[in-house]
Design a protein around this motif. Structure first.
Motif, PDB file in Angstrom:
ATOM      1  N   UNK A   1     -56.547 -12.941  61.060  1.00 27.38           N
ATOM      2  CA  UNK A   1     -56.330 -11.507  61.257  1.00 27.38           C
ATOM      3  C   UNK A   1     -57.532 -10.907  61.995  1.00 27.38           C
ATOM      4  N   UNK A   2     -57.255 -10.008  62.902  1.00 28.33           N
ATOM      5  CA  UNK A   2     -58.283  -9.333  63.695  1.00 28.33           C
ATOM      6  C   UNK A   2     -58.354  -7.872  63.259  1.00 28.33           C
ATOM      7  N   UNK A   3     -59.555  -7.401  62.970  1.00 30.32           N
ATOM      8  CA  UNK A   3     -59.724  -6.003  62.578  1.00 30.32           C
ATOM      9  C   UNK A   3     -59.875  -5.153  63.833  1.00 30.32           C
ATOM     10  N   UNK A   4     -59.034  -4.126  63.942  1.00 25.35           N
ATOM     11  CA  UNK A   4     -59.001  -3.273  65.128  1.00 25.35           C
ATOM     12  C   UNK A   4     -59.148  -1.816  64.702  1.00 25.35           C
ATOM     13  N   UNK A   5     -59.935  -1.042  65.480  1.00 24.81           N
ATOM     14  CA  UNK A   5     -60.066   0.386  65.197  1.00 24.81           C
ATOM     15  C   UNK A   5     -58.765   1.082  65.639  1.00 24.81           C
ATOM     16  N   UNK A   6     -57.973   1.483  64.651  1.00 26.86           N
ATOM     17  CA  UNK A   6     -56.697   2.135  64.924  1.00 26.86           C
ATOM     18  C   UNK A   6     -56.818   3.655  64.822  1.00 26.86           C
ATOM     19  N   UNK A   7     -57.383   4.133  63.731  1.00 23.80           N
ATOM     20  CA  UNK A   7     -57.472   5.589  63.529  1.00 23.80           C
ATOM     21  C   UNK A   7     -58.894   6.065  63.799  1.00 23.80           C
ATOM     22  N   UNK A   8     -59.040   6.895  64.816  1.00 22.08           N
ATOM     23  CA  UNK A   8     -60.356   7.440  65.150  1.00 22.08           C
ATOM     24  C   UNK A   8     -60.782   8.452  64.089  1.00 22.08           C
ATOM     25  N   UNK A   9     -62.064   8.764  64.085  1.00 24.96           N
ATOM     26  CA  UNK A   9     -62.607   9.658  63.053  1.00 24.96           C
ATOM     27  C   UNK A   9     -61.938  11.029  63.039  1.00 24.96           C
ATOM     28  N   UNK A  10     -61.718  11.679  64.198  1.00 22.52           N
ATOM     29  CA  UNK A  10     -61.043  12.986  64.161  1.00 22.52           C
ATOM     30  C   UNK A  10     -59.667  12.931  63.513  1.00 22.52           C
ATOM     31  N   UNK A  11     -58.909  11.875  63.782  1.00 20.22           N
ATOM     32  CA  UNK A  11     -57.582  11.746  63.175  1.00 20.22           C
ATOM     33  C   UNK A  11     -57.701  11.581  61.670  1.00 20.22           C
ATOM     34  N   UNK A  87     -43.555  -7.254  62.588  1.00 21.29           N
ATOM     35  CA  UNK A  87     -43.780  -7.194  61.150  1.00 21.29           C
ATOM     36  C   UNK A  87     -45.046  -6.421  60.820  1.00 21.29           C
ATOM     37  N   UNK A  88     -45.953  -6.297  61.789  1.00 22.41           N
ATOM     38  CA  UNK A  88     -47.180  -5.523  61.622  1.00 22.41           C
ATOM     39  C   UNK A  88     -47.262  -4.496  62.750  1.00 22.41           C
ATOM     40  N   UNK A  89     -47.362  -3.241  62.366  1.00 23.65           N
ATOM     41  CA  UNK A  89     -47.484  -2.176  63.350  1.00 23.65           C
ATOM     42  C   UNK A  89     -48.921  -1.682  63.360  1.00 23.65           C
ATOM     43  N   UNK A  90     -49.484  -1.571  64.558  1.00 24.12           N
ATOM     44  CA  UNK A  90     -50.855  -1.084  64.660  1.00 24.12           C
ATOM     45  C   UNK A  90     -50.919   0.379  64.242  1.00 24.12           C
ATOM     46  N   UNK A 185     -52.513  -9.340  63.210  1.00 20.42           N
ATOM     47  CA  UNK A 185     -52.378 -10.770  63.509  1.00 20.42           C
ATOM     48  C   UNK A 185     -52.808 -11.118  64.924  1.00 20.42           C
ATOM     49  N   UNK A 186     -52.734 -10.130  65.822  1.00 20.00           N
ATOM     50  CA  UNK A 186     -53.161 -10.325  67.212  1.00 20.00           C
ATOM     51  C   UNK A 186     -53.982  -9.128  67.647  1.00 20.00           C
ATOM     52  N   UNK A 187     -54.812  -9.358  68.638  1.00 24.06           N
ATOM     53  CA  UNK A 187     -55.641  -8.280  69.153  1.00 24.06           C
ATOM     54  C   UNK A 187     -54.788  -7.262  69.899  1.00 24.06           C
ATOM     55  N   UNK A 188     -55.000  -5.981  69.617  1.00 21.91           N
ATOM     56  CA  UNK A 188     -54.295  -4.901  70.307  1.00 21.91           C
ATOM     57  C   UNK A 188     -55.322  -3.909  70.835  1.00 21.91           C
ATOM     58  N   UNK A 189     -54.864  -2.998  71.692  1.00 24.19           N
ATOM     59  CA  UNK A 189     -55.765  -2.001  72.262  1.00 24.19           C
ATOM     60  C   UNK A 189     -56.318  -1.113  71.154  1.00 24.19           C
TER      61      UNK A 189
END
Length: 220
Positions: A1-11, A87-90, A185-189
């Motif tokens: 699993x890859x940890x990705x910044x999804x929710x920025x601080x303002x959100x 199965x996994x939504x960013x 599971x995969x790298x996303x933007x």
């Protein structure tokens, strides 16, 4: 699993700020009396947050933008039937996307009716003098009746949904909204979340607050 910044601080700050304000609105609205002073103040805060979120949906972090919401009805139906290819939504899943839109639109209606409500006792919305008594009566009836009940129901459904995802799908949605990162599971933007973007968010928040102040002042 890859940890990705999804929710920025303002959100994230918007989300938790909205949680606190809406909770306070429900409490002060039920208590009444002197607590209504804070009910109005919290209502202005919610209105400011909603305006900010509208703007931020166009210029904010990648996964906070309106363009990333999955609103295609066929995707929602496939998701409910378990046939969606993901199965996994960013960001938000199809059902969650519609929930976000519906909840924000409902809050806009609730805040709007509160601005022109009048309980004919001691509390009057700041813009109630600008509309006819017919619309004031309709707004007051909705705001204190079906509107309040629906808001409480939506809050309960949201809480139950979080519990269901944690128990049934082993997905903790709260943690991602707390620290911003989400295991994928995969790298996303990733979402942009640096000093410059946060400064722009602060500017948008101030602009939203000034807009609310100006509109409220129109009622004298």
């Amino acid at each position: 699993m890859v940890r990705v910044r999804i929710w920025d601080l303002p959100t994230r700050l918007f989300h938790w700020g909205l949680v606190l304000c809406v909770t306070g609105l429900v409490i002060t609205g039920n208590v009444g009396g002197n607590a209504m002073m804070w009910h109005f103040r919290l209502g202005y805060c919610v209105w400011t947050l909603l305006l900010f979120r509208v703007f931020w949906g166009f210029v904010g972090g990648y996964w906070s933008r309106w363009s990333q919401l999955t609103l295609n009805p066929s995707r929602v139906w496939a998701y409910l039937q378990g046939r969606d290819r993901f199965t996994h939504f960013a960001g938000h899943n199809p059902l969650g996307s519609w929930s976000v839109v519906a909840f924000l639109l409902f809050l806009c209606v609730q805040v709007g009716t509160g601005l022109i409500s009048d309980d004919e006792i001691a509390n009057m919305g700041p813009l109630s003098s600008l509309v006819s008594s017919h619309w004031v009566s309709l707004a007051t009836s909705w705001h204190k009746g079906w509107g309040k009940s629906t808001l409480i129901l939506l809050i309960c459904i949201h809480g139950l949904a979080l519990i269901w995802y944690r128990w049934k799908k082993n997905q903790s949605l709260v943690q991602a909204m707390w620290h911003g990162d989400k295991p994928m599971p995969d790298s996303v933007a990733p979402s942009t979340d640096h000093g410059q973007s946060r400064a722009w968010a602060l500017v948008l928040l101030l602009v939203s607050a000034m807009a609310v102040f100006w509109i409220v002042s129109l009622g004298g």
